[in-house]
Design a protein around this motif. Structure first.
Motif, mmCIF file in Angstrom:
data_model
loop_
_atom_site.group_PDB
_atom_site.id
_atom_site.type_symbol
_atom_site.label_atom_id
_atom_site.label_comp_id
_atom_site.label_asym_id
_atom_site.label_seq_id
_atom_site.Cartn_x
_atom_site.Cartn_y
_atom_site.Cartn_z
ATOM 1 N N LEU A 1 134.806 98.771 46.812
ATOM 2 C CA LEU A 1 133.528 99.136 47.017
ATOM 3 C C LEU A 1 132.223 98.850 48.331
ATOM 4 C CD1 LEU A 1 132.281 102.009 46.376
ATOM 5 C CD2 LEU A 1 130.393 100.917 45.180
ATOM 6 N N ALA A 2 132.222 97.535 48.238
ATOM 7 C CA ALA A 2 131.414 96.996 49.195
ATOM 8 C C ALA A 2 131.834 97.241 50.695
ATOM 9 C CB ALA A 2 131.132 95.751 48.945
ATOM 10 N N ALA A 3 133.505 96.676 51.116
ATOM 11 C CA ALA A 3 133.915 96.599 51.925
ATOM 12 C C ALA A 3 133.801 97.853 52.173
ATOM 13 C CB ALA A 3 135.083 96.261 51.476
ATOM 14 N N LEU A 4 133.797 99.028 51.655
ATOM 15 C CA LEU A 4 134.161 100.828 52.632
ATOM 16 C C LEU A 4 133.134 101.420 53.499
ATOM 17 C CD1 LEU A 4 136.599 102.366 49.407
ATOM 18 C CD2 LEU A 4 137.312 101.892 52.337
ATOM 19 N N ALA A 5 132.358 100.480 54.192
ATOM 20 C CA ALA A 5 131.540 100.659 54.725
ATOM 21 C C ALA A 5 132.053 101.663 55.782
ATOM 22 C CB ALA A 5 130.714 99.552 55.632
ATOM 23 N N GLU A 6 133.230 101.780 56.116
ATOM 24 C CA GLU A 6 133.996 102.740 56.496
ATOM 25 C C GLU A 6 134.869 102.937 56.011
ATOM 26 O OE1 GLU A 6 133.902 103.614 59.871
ATOM 27 O OE2 GLU A 6 131.491 102.270 60.918
ATOM 28 N N PRO A 7 135.954 103.977 56.567
ATOM 29 C CA PRO A 7 137.300 104.880 55.868
ATOM 30 C C PRO A 7 138.448 103.752 56.048
ATOM 31 C CG PRO A 7 136.158 106.433 56.534
ATOM 32 C CD PRO A 7 135.084 105.127 57.393
ATOM 33 N N ALA A 8 138.859 103.340 55.118
ATOM 34 C CA ALA A 8 140.449 102.706 55.631
ATOM 35 C C ALA A 8 141.585 103.112 54.263
ATOM 36 C CB ALA A 8 139.572 101.419 54.839
ATOM 37 N N THR A 9 142.358 102.127 54.570
ATOM 38 C CA THR A 9 143.854 102.736 53.920
ATOM 39 C C THR A 9 143.570 101.312 52.632
ATOM 40 O OG1 THR A 9 145.307 100.962 54.821
ATOM 41 C CG2 THR A 9 145.373 103.647 55.516
ATOM 42 N N THR A 10 144.776 101.872 51.533
ATOM 43 C CA THR A 10 144.988 100.589 50.804
ATOM 44 C C THR A 10 145.019 99.440 51.255
ATOM 45 O OG1 THR A 10 145.610 102.208 49.043
ATOM 46 C CG2 THR A 10 146.211 99.850 48.719
ATOM 47 N N THR A 11 146.223 99.490 51.937
ATOM 48 C CA THR A 11 147.009 98.441 52.773
ATOM 49 C C THR A 11 145.816 97.802 53.469
ATOM 50 O OG1 THR A 11 148.898 99.690 52.842
ATOM 51 C CG2 THR A 11 148.841 97.397 54.249
ATOM 52 N N ALA A 12 145.220 98.150 54.448
ATOM 53 C CA ALA A 12 143.899 97.783 54.912
ATOM 54 C C ALA A 12 143.652 96.742 54.275
ATOM 55 C CB ALA A 12 142.923 98.758 56.293
ATOM 56 N N LEU A 13 142.261 97.439 53.054
ATOM 57 C CA LEU A 13 141.779 96.470 51.941
ATOM 58 C C LEU A 13 142.070 95.364 52.212
ATOM 59 C CD1 LEU A 13 139.885 99.874 50.126
ATOM 60 C CD2 LEU A 13 139.007 98.131 51.951
ATOM 61 N N VAL B 1 144.716 96.134 44.580
ATOM 62 C CA VAL B 1 143.164 97.208 45.727
ATOM 63 C C VAL B 1 143.068 98.167 45.035
ATOM 64 C CG1 VAL B 1 142.517 98.236 47.633
ATOM 65 C CG2 VAL B 1 143.112 95.290 47.401
ATOM 66 N N SER B 2 145.354 99.230 44.735
ATOM 67 C CA SER B 2 144.744 100.400 44.802
ATOM 68 C C SER B 2 144.659 100.616 43.150
ATOM 69 C CB SER B 2 146.565 100.244 44.599
ATOM 70 O OG SER B 2 147.072 101.964 44.407
ATOM 71 N N ALA B 3 145.100 100.132 42.051
ATOM 72 C CA ALA B 3 144.002 100.065 41.204
ATOM 73 C C ALA B 3 142.212 99.985 41.073
ATOM 74 C CB ALA B 3 144.006 98.912 40.043
ATOM 75 N N HIS B 4 141.707 99.317 42.237
ATOM 76 C CA HIS B 4 140.631 99.056 42.411
ATOM 77 C C HIS B 4 140.130 100.913 42.720
ATOM 78 C CE1 HIS B 4 140.200 95.911 40.711
ATOM 79 N NE2 HIS B 4 140.575 94.843 41.417
ATOM 80 N N LEU B 5 140.503 101.596 43.443
ATOM 81 C CA LEU B 5 140.044 102.215 43.955
ATOM 82 C C LEU B 5 140.656 103.697 43.086
ATOM 83 C CD1 LEU B 5 142.433 101.585 47.437
ATOM 84 C CD2 LEU B 5 140.202 101.434 46.913
ATOM 85 N N SER B 6 141.542 103.684 42.577
ATOM 86 C CA SER B 6 142.193 104.283 41.830
ATOM 87 C C SER B 6 140.639 104.506 41.082
ATOM 88 C CB SER B 6 143.508 104.484 40.994
ATOM 89 O OG SER B 6 144.838 104.635 41.327
ATOM 90 N N THR B 7 140.523 103.772 40.476
ATOM 91 C CA THR B 7 138.917 104.033 39.181
ATOM 92 C C THR B 7 138.077 104.251 39.749
ATOM 93 O OG1 THR B 7 139.981 101.907 38.156
ATOM 94 C CG2 THR B 7 137.339 102.201 37.604
ATOM 95 N N GLN C 1 149.245 108.553 55.865
ATOM 96 C CA GLN C 1 147.662 107.843 55.187
ATOM 97 C C GLN C 1 147.596 108.111 54.545
ATOM 98 O OE1 GLN C 1 147.160 104.314 56.598
ATOM 99 N NE2 GLN C 1 147.642 104.287 58.390
ATOM 100 N N VAL C 2 146.345 107.367 54.180
ATOM 101 C CA VAL C 2 145.744 107.748 52.623
ATOM 102 C C VAL C 2 144.924 106.965 53.076
ATOM 103 C CG1 VAL C 2 145.108 108.201 50.145
ATOM 104 C CG2 VAL C 2 147.495 108.540 51.078
ATOM 105 N N LEU C 3 143.584 108.255 53.191
ATOM 106 C CA LEU C 3 141.943 107.181 53.302
ATOM 107 C C LEU C 3 141.803 107.028 52.737
ATOM 108 C CD1 LEU C 3 141.329 108.081 57.513
ATOM 109 C CD2 LEU C 3 142.101 105.533 56.733
ATOM 110 N N TYR C 4 140.737 106.065 51.730
ATOM 111 C CA TYR C 4 139.484 106.056 50.905
ATOM 112 C C TYR C 4 138.334 106.191 51.861
ATOM 113 C CZ TYR C 4 143.042 105.500 47.470
ATOM 114 O OH TYR C 4 144.267 105.952 46.598
ATOM 115 N N GLU C 5 136.992 106.606 50.923
ATOM 116 C CA GLU C 5 136.062 106.799 51.733
ATOM 117 C C GLU C 5 135.120 107.249 50.185
ATOM 118 O OE1 GLU C 5 133.287 108.686 55.146
ATOM 119 O OE2 GLU C 5 135.557 109.881 54.711
ATOM 120 N N ARG C 6 133.939 106.033 50.841
ATOM 121 C CA ARG C 6 132.673 106.706 49.923
ATOM 122 C C ARG C 6 132.093 107.476 50.016
ATOM 123 N NH1 ARG C 6 128.491 101.928 51.520
ATOM 124 N NH2 ARG C 6 129.952 99.799 51.201
#
Length: 346
Positions: A286-298, A309-315, A330-335
């Motif tokens: 969560l702290a690393a997602l200051a900008e949108p990112a993909t699972t691979t990039a994170l 990382v994928s498991a944490h993102l899903s939770t 691409q699937v981007l995750y954002e806060r």
């Protein structure tokens, strides 16, 4: 002086994005030669300084003047969305010597005395040989400076393209271009790239002036860059030679989103309070997602397994702290606003 590019009717619809490894090599060489302007990137500069110790980059640096054009043949507009370095270098090596001489002379003229100096004279006396040697030098710089980190860098650049492509689809070129950089603007079919206030490079092309360059249907290529720097933007508007039918798109190279984490040494992890609430792994993501990112990039940025990382993102998404959206493969995750409030409060 700023560059103004006036688009023909319907031409803004030809706006496309591209990732160019060759542009990244060029900007990495530029950054390495001017370290005082990039204090926030000292970890990378130290590492790359060692990697580049055996390279003689003087010719490339001489052709990157403080205020003036880099030879156009060194960084042609990317031919596709995800260019391959070998293809781009082949394009450089295929440059006509007459065109190379004109580009070299124009670039050297931007630095007083450069053309008359020993290195400048050597570059100009045999442009065919110069093209081959510069292409070989770019290939060596690619291997030393960019190639080792290219998988993670490319993931970040692809995520930036996905993010901005959604902005283009949602609000058109005016909204998109208005978000790229403060010195880039769009008004009534004209794109303007202004010079930097701090004296850094802002525009490049085969001529300078207030008269707008008018495109002939080639459109605009937007190239995100890791190395161009958060305060840098490059505008390139090639001037068509009389009678030429060769298509050359205008190009804007801009700072990609989310590069800040690339330049800092690994810290001590997320805030203690956030880790106590969510668990250290989820708090780190969560702290690393200051900008949108993909699972691979994170995963690459944090040094974690993609499955973790994928498991944490899903939770986190299930808890309403993140949202995700798909663009192409691409699937981007954002806060979410709740995720932003929680991370910033911690």
């Amino acid at each position: 002086m700023p560059i103004h590019i006036r688009f023909a009717d319907g031409d803004p619809l030809r706006c496309r994005f591209a990732v160019s490894p060759l542009w990244e090599v060029r900007e990495a060489v530029r950054m390495l030669g001017r370290p005082l302007r990039h204090g926030s990137r000292l970890p990378w500069l130290r590492r790359m300084g060692t990697a580049a110790a055996g390279l003689d980059l003087r010719a490339l640096r001489l052709l990157m003047p403080e205020r003036g054009p880099v030879p156009a043949f060194l960084c042609p507009p990317p031919g596709g969305p995800f260019s391959v370095i070998d293809d781009e270098l082949a394009q450089v090596r295929a440059t006509d010597p007459e065109r190379a001489y004109a580009d070299l002379a124009r670039s050297l003229s931007a630095t007083p005395g450069a053309a008359a100096g020993p290195l400048g004279r050597t570059l100009l006396e045999d442009p065919g040989r110069t093209v081959r040697e510069l292409a070989d030098l770019l290939e060596l710089a690619w291997r030393a400076l960019v190639s080792p980190d290219w998988p993670s860098l490319r993931s970040l650049l692809e995520a930036d393209i996905a993010f901005h492509s959604l902005r283009l689809a949602d609000g058109g070129p005016e909204r998109l271009i208005g978000e790229l950089h403060p010195r880039v603007s769009w008004s009534r079919g004209t794109l303007t790239v202004r010079d930097g206030r701090d004296g850094t490079e802002g525009t490049e092309g085969r001529s300078y002036g207030e008269e707008p360059r008018i495109t002939g249907g080639e459109g605009l290529v937007l190239v995100p860059s890791v190395f161009v720097g958060p305060d840098g933007v490059r505008g390139f508007a090639p001037e068509r030679e009389p009678g030429s039918t060769r298509p050359e798109a205008a190009t804007v190279v801009y700072a990609a989103r989310g590069t800040g984490g690339l330049w800092t040494e690994p810290g001590g992890g997320p805030p203690q309070a956030l880790a106590a609430l969510l668990g250290r792994g989820r708090a780190t993501v969560l702290a690393a997602l200051a900008e949108p990112a993909t699972t691979t990039a994170l995963a690459q940025r944090l040094g974690l397994a993609p499955s973790s990382v994928s498991a944490h993102l899903s939770t986190l998404r299930g808890a309403g702290l993140l949202t995700s959206y798909r663009f192409g493969h691409q699937v981007l995750y954002e806060r979410t606003p709740l995720g932003i409030a929680l991370a910033e409060a911690a």
